[in-house]
Design an enzyme around this catalytic site. Sequence first.
Site, PDB file in Angstrom:
ATOM      1  N   LEU A   1      -3.457  -1.276 -11.441  1.00 38.69           N
ATOM      2  CA  LEU A   1      -3.147  -0.080 -11.728  1.00 38.69           C
ATOM      3  C   LEU A   1      -3.524   0.778 -10.595  1.00 38.69           C
ATOM      4  O   LEU A   1      -2.995   2.138 -11.240  1.00 38.69           O
ATOM      5  CB  LEU A   1      -3.769   0.340 -12.734  1.00 38.69           C
ATOM      6  CG  LEU A   1      -3.094  -0.493 -14.039  1.00 38.69           C
ATOM      7  CD1 LEU A   1      -3.673  -0.244 -15.516  1.00 38.69           C
ATOM      8  CD2 LEU A   1      -1.541  -0.247 -14.293  1.00 38.69           C
TER       9      LEU A   1
ATOM     10  N   ASP B   1       4.182   0.740  -3.074  1.00 37.68           N
ATOM     11  CA  ASP B   1       2.828  -0.025  -1.730  1.00 37.68           C
ATOM     12  C   ASP B   1       3.502  -0.505  -1.057  1.00 37.68           C
ATOM     13  O   ASP B   1       4.934  -1.103  -1.724  1.00 37.68           O
ATOM     14  CB  ASP B   1       2.386  -0.595  -3.209  1.00 37.68           C
ATOM     15  CG  ASP B   1       1.209  -1.462  -2.501  1.00 37.68           C
ATOM     16  OD1 ASP B   1       0.601  -0.696  -1.079  1.00 37.68           O
ATOM     17  OD2 ASP B   1       0.084  -1.986  -3.108  1.00 37.68           O
TER      18      ASP B   1
ATOM     19  N   HIS C   1       5.360   4.880   6.482  1.00 32.10           N
ATOM     20  CA  HIS C   1       4.957   5.412   5.323  1.00 32.10           C
ATOM     21  C   HIS C   1       6.225   6.413   5.423  1.00 32.10           C
ATOM     22  O   HIS C   1       7.332   7.361   4.651  1.00 32.10           O
ATOM     23  CB  HIS C   1       4.177   6.944   5.812  1.00 32.10           C
ATOM     24  CG  HIS C   1       3.088   6.253   5.757  1.00 32.10           C
ATOM     25  ND1 HIS C   1       3.198   4.876   3.776  1.00 32.10           N
ATOM     26  CD2 HIS C   1       1.960   5.960   5.830  1.00 32.10           C
ATOM     27  CE1 HIS C   1       1.364   4.754   4.214  1.00 32.10           C
ATOM     28  NE2 HIS C   1       0.621   5.097   5.166  1.00 32.10           N
TER      29      HIS C   1
ATOM     30  N   ARG D   1       1.173   1.815  10.878  1.00 29.12           N
ATOM     31  CA  ARG D   1       1.149   1.514  10.149  1.00 29.12           C
ATOM     32  C   ARG D   1       2.166   3.015   9.450  1.00 29.12           C
ATOM     33  O   ARG D   1       3.074   2.930   8.673  1.00 29.12           O
ATOM     34  CB  ARG D   1      -0.190   2.362   9.510  1.00 29.12           C
ATOM     35  CG  ARG D   1      -1.020   1.063   9.102  1.00 29.12           C
ATOM     36  CD  ARG D   1      -1.999   0.728   9.101  1.00 29.12           C
ATOM     37  NE  ARG D   1      -2.118   1.946   7.491  1.00 29.12           N
ATOM     38  CZ  ARG D   1      -2.025   1.081   5.915  1.00 29.12           C
ATOM     39  NH1 ARG D   1      -1.636  -0.266   6.964  1.00 29.12           N
ATOM     40  NH2 ARG D   1      -1.500   1.722   4.849  1.00 29.12           N
TER      41      ARG D   1
ATOM     42  N   LEU E   1      15.939  16.324 -14.072  1.00 25.41           N
ATOM     43  CA  LEU E   1      14.640  15.774 -13.742  1.00 25.41           C
ATOM     44  C   LEU E   1      13.476  16.271 -13.600  1.00 25.41           C
ATOM     45  O   LEU E   1      13.574  16.773 -12.713  1.00 25.41           O
ATOM     46  CB  LEU E   1      15.129  14.089 -12.284  1.00 25.41           C
ATOM     47  CG  LEU E   1      14.156  13.381 -12.187  1.00 25.41           C
ATOM     48  CD1 LEU E   1      14.232  12.644 -13.149  1.00 25.41           C
ATOM     49  CD2 LEU E   1      14.465  13.591 -10.487  1.00 25.41           C
TER      50      LEU E   1
END
Length: 258
Positions: free
Chosen positions: A211, A35, A52, A48, A146
């Site tokens: 959450l 976030d 990202h 914005r 992984l």
Amino acid sequence: MSLSSDAAKDTANRARSDAPDLPQRLPQHVAVIMDGNGRWATERGLPRVAGHQAGVQTVREIVRASLDAGVPVLTLYAFSQENWKRPKDEVGVLMDLLDHFIVRELDDLERQGVRLRTIGRTEALPPRTLEKIRDAEKRTSTNAKLTLVIALNYGARTEILDAVRQLMRRAAADPGSAERALDEAVFSEHLYTKGLPDPDLLIRTSGEMRLSNFLLWQMSYTEIYITRKYWPDFTREDYFEALREYATRERRFGDVSA
Ligand code: FPP
């Protein structure tokens, strides 16, 4: 010792030396809510989407850090079902970033022993993105160092309802199956995360304490770690700090202290 086990030991030692001072007790599954990309960009006078773009670099760094630390499962919340509400341009950029990430990183992921998996209603993604995802999942399906799980068009309530729908179909075909064989383990096997351990640790960046409809069933007993740092500023050292903090937590699962 055989050559192959020597090689495995070398790899393990190298991994540890790249990730110094880590505790013995590591989470087997780390989930991350990445976030703060938008705020990171806005505070720099950037659009914005620049947040990202910067966030993708952090994704690379944290995948590498997970490999170095020996964390076996890493789940990243990349796009929620609710994220479709964002401006069309931003959604388009997020899909493009995902596309490019898969195309650019696939060879490295494959070579590093990373298995790529996705969770969520991926069938609703743009067809060209979906095609790349399916190809990457196939190409990495035998890797085991992984498991990198990317949550895409993911919503935990929808995931739970999808599991219920599957179980209802089973019950229609086999009346009595619910009474005979429905417990938490069986239910978990009908979730998108089938076969994965529940997250031991949730990391959320940017200081928010929610959450956000992420892995609600799976995170019943997950340890939560919140940092105020925005995702693009989050570093491998910050990640290791979260792993160290996790090792200090006493997990009682409703029991009393030993
Ligand atoms: C939340 O920040 C972040 C997202 C909704 C997208 C996360 C996606 C990436 C980091 C890039 C693509 C991912 C991969 C795996 C290649 P926000 O925009 O809600 O931030 P804000 O709360 O500051 O607005």
